[in-house]
Design a protein around this motif. Structure first.
Motif, PDB file in Angstrom:
ATOM      1  N   GLY A  29     -60.774  29.161  -3.967  1.00 15.18           N
ATOM      2  CA  GLY A  29     -61.327  28.494  -2.797  1.00 15.18           C
ATOM      3  C   GLY A  29     -62.833  28.552  -2.642  1.00 15.18           C
ATOM      4  O   GLY A  29     -63.488  27.522  -2.466  1.00 15.18           O
ATOM      5  N   TYR A  30     -63.411  29.766  -2.688  1.00 18.65           N
ATOM      6  CA  TYR A  30     -64.861  29.886  -2.487  1.00 18.65           C
ATOM      7  C   TYR A  30     -65.618  29.161  -3.596  1.00 18.65           C
ATOM      8  O   TYR A  30     -66.624  28.486  -3.339  1.00 18.65           O
ATOM      9  CB  TYR A  30     -65.277  31.354  -2.417  1.00 18.65           C
ATOM     10  N   ALA A  31     -65.128  29.256  -4.826  1.00 19.44           N
ATOM     11  CA  ALA A  31     -65.772  28.549  -5.933  1.00 19.44           C
ATOM     12  C   ALA A  31     -65.696  27.039  -5.730  1.00 19.44           C
ATOM     13  O   ALA A  31     -66.633  26.312  -6.072  1.00 19.44           O
ATOM     14  CB  ALA A  31     -65.128  28.944  -7.263  1.00 19.44           C
ATOM     15  N   LEU A  32     -64.592  26.553  -5.150  1.00 19.56           N
ATOM     16  CA  LEU A  32     -64.473  25.125  -4.864  1.00 19.56           C
ATOM     17  C   LEU A  32     -65.497  24.688  -3.823  1.00 19.56           C
ATOM     18  O   LEU A  32     -66.106  23.617  -3.958  1.00 19.56           O
ATOM     19  CB  LEU A  32     -63.061  24.783  -4.403  1.00 19.56           C
ATOM     20  N   ILE A  33     -65.699  25.493  -2.797  1.00 14.93           N
ATOM     21  CA  ILE A  33     -66.709  25.179  -1.778  1.00 14.93           C
ATOM     22  C   ILE A  33     -68.079  25.062  -2.434  1.00 14.93           C
ATOM     23  O   ILE A  33     -68.845  24.126  -2.156  1.00 14.93           O
ATOM     24  CB  ILE A  33     -66.701  26.233  -0.655  1.00 14.93           C
ATOM     25  N   GLN A  34     -68.395  26.003  -3.326  1.00 15.45           N
ATOM     26  CA  GLN A  34     -69.687  25.975  -4.018  1.00 15.45           C
ATOM     27  C   GLN A  34     -69.807  24.758  -4.936  1.00 15.45           C
ATOM     28  O   GLN A  34     -70.867  24.125  -4.997  1.00 15.45           O
ATOM     29  CB  GLN A  34     -69.875  27.256  -4.829  1.00 15.45           C
ATOM     30  N   GLU A  35     -68.738  24.424  -5.652  1.00 18.23           N
ATOM     31  CA  GLU A  35     -68.760  23.275  -6.556  1.00 18.23           C
ATOM     32  C   GLU A  35     -68.927  21.961  -5.798  1.00 18.23           C
ATOM     33  O   GLU A  35     -69.676  21.090  -6.226  1.00 18.23           O
ATOM     34  CB  GLU A  35     -67.488  23.228  -7.408  1.00 18.23           C
ATOM     35  N   VAL A  36     -68.230  21.816  -4.682  1.00 19.08           N
ATOM     36  CA  VAL A  36     -68.357  20.602  -3.874  1.00 19.08           C
ATOM     37  C   VAL A  36     -69.803  20.456  -3.401  1.00 19.08           C
ATOM     38  O   VAL A  36     -70.380  19.362  -3.448  1.00 19.08           O
ATOM     39  CB  VAL A  36     -67.363  20.608  -2.695  1.00 19.08           C
ATOM     40  N   ALA A  45     -72.471  21.631  -4.903  1.00 27.04           N
ATOM     41  CA  ALA A  45     -73.299  21.293  -6.062  1.00 27.04           C
ATOM     42  C   ALA A  45     -73.096  19.844  -6.497  1.00 27.04           C
ATOM     43  O   ALA A  45     -74.064  19.122  -6.751  1.00 27.04           O
ATOM     44  CB  ALA A  45     -72.984  22.242  -7.221  1.00 27.04           C
ATOM     45  N   ILE A  46     -71.843  19.409  -6.577  1.00 26.22           N
ATOM     46  CA  ILE A  46     -71.540  18.046  -7.009  1.00 26.22           C
ATOM     47  C   ILE A  46     -72.156  17.017  -6.058  1.00 26.22           C
ATOM     48  O   ILE A  46     -72.662  15.983  -6.484  1.00 26.22           O
ATOM     49  CB  ILE A  46     -70.018  17.830  -7.114  1.00 26.22           C
ATOM     50  N   SER A  47     -72.124  17.320  -4.767  1.00 21.45           N
ATOM     51  CA  SER A  47     -72.645  16.376  -3.768  1.00 21.45           C
ATOM     52  C   SER A  47     -74.141  16.543  -3.536  1.00 21.45           C
ATOM     53  O   SER A  47     -74.701  15.874  -2.675  1.00 21.45           O
ATOM     54  CB  SER A  47     -71.898  16.540  -2.444  1.00 21.45           C
ATOM     55  N   GLY A  48     -74.778  17.421  -4.279  1.00 23.81           N
ATOM     56  CA  GLY A  48     -76.210  17.652  -4.084  1.00 23.81           C
ATOM     57  C   GLY A  48     -76.523  18.247  -2.722  1.00 23.81           C
ATOM     58  O   GLY A  48     -77.581  18.010  -2.167  1.00 23.81           O
ATOM     59  N   GLY A  49     -75.578  19.032  -2.194  1.00 22.03           N
ATOM     60  CA  GLY A  49     -75.782  19.677  -0.895  1.00 22.03           C
ATOM     61  C   GLY A  49     -75.446  18.795   0.298  1.00 22.03           C
ATOM     62  O   GLY A  49     -75.527  19.225   1.436  1.00 22.03           O
TER      63      GLY A  49
END
Length: 114
Positions: A24-31, A33-37
């Motif tokens: 979960g936490y890694a998914l939050i971080q990836e989203v 990053a992918i969306s440029g914040g």
């Protein structure tokens, strides 16, 4: 699954899982990053979306472990999730290519600035 476009949070979550299983936490971080914040996924939104994607068979629980006394699930794409993401990526690529083609041949309206 319907043939309509994926909602952005779903697209981002499936994209985040495309190259590796994540918790979960890694998914939050990836989203993020992918969306440029631009997209900040909250915990409640994340787990609601993960539950829905599990029910739809687009993702699966790849592993479960206990970390610091708390259960941690790691999620992965299923074959169906991978196929849906590939189809959506192609749809988006096609639309973007058409937009670029049309922009290349269009002239800017009077008064518009680039």
């Amino acid at each position: 699954m319907t043939e309509r476009a994926l909602q952005e949070p779903t697209l981002l979550l499936l994209t985040a899982l495309a190259d590796a299983p994540r918790h979960g936490y890694a998914l939050i971080q990836e989203v993020d990053a992918i969306s440029g914040g631009r997209v900040k996924m909250r915990t409640g939104t994340l787990y609601g979306a993960l539950d829905r994607l599990l029910q739809q068979g687009l993702i699966e629980v790849a592993a479960e472990e206990v970390v610091d006394g708390r259960a941690r699930r790691t999620y992965a794409l299923t074959g169906g999730g991978r196929a849906l993401l590939a189809a959506e990526a192609e749809r988006l690529r096609s639309v973007a290519a058409e937009a670029q083609r049309r922009l290349g041949g269009a002239t800017a309206p009077r008064g518009a600035t680039a």
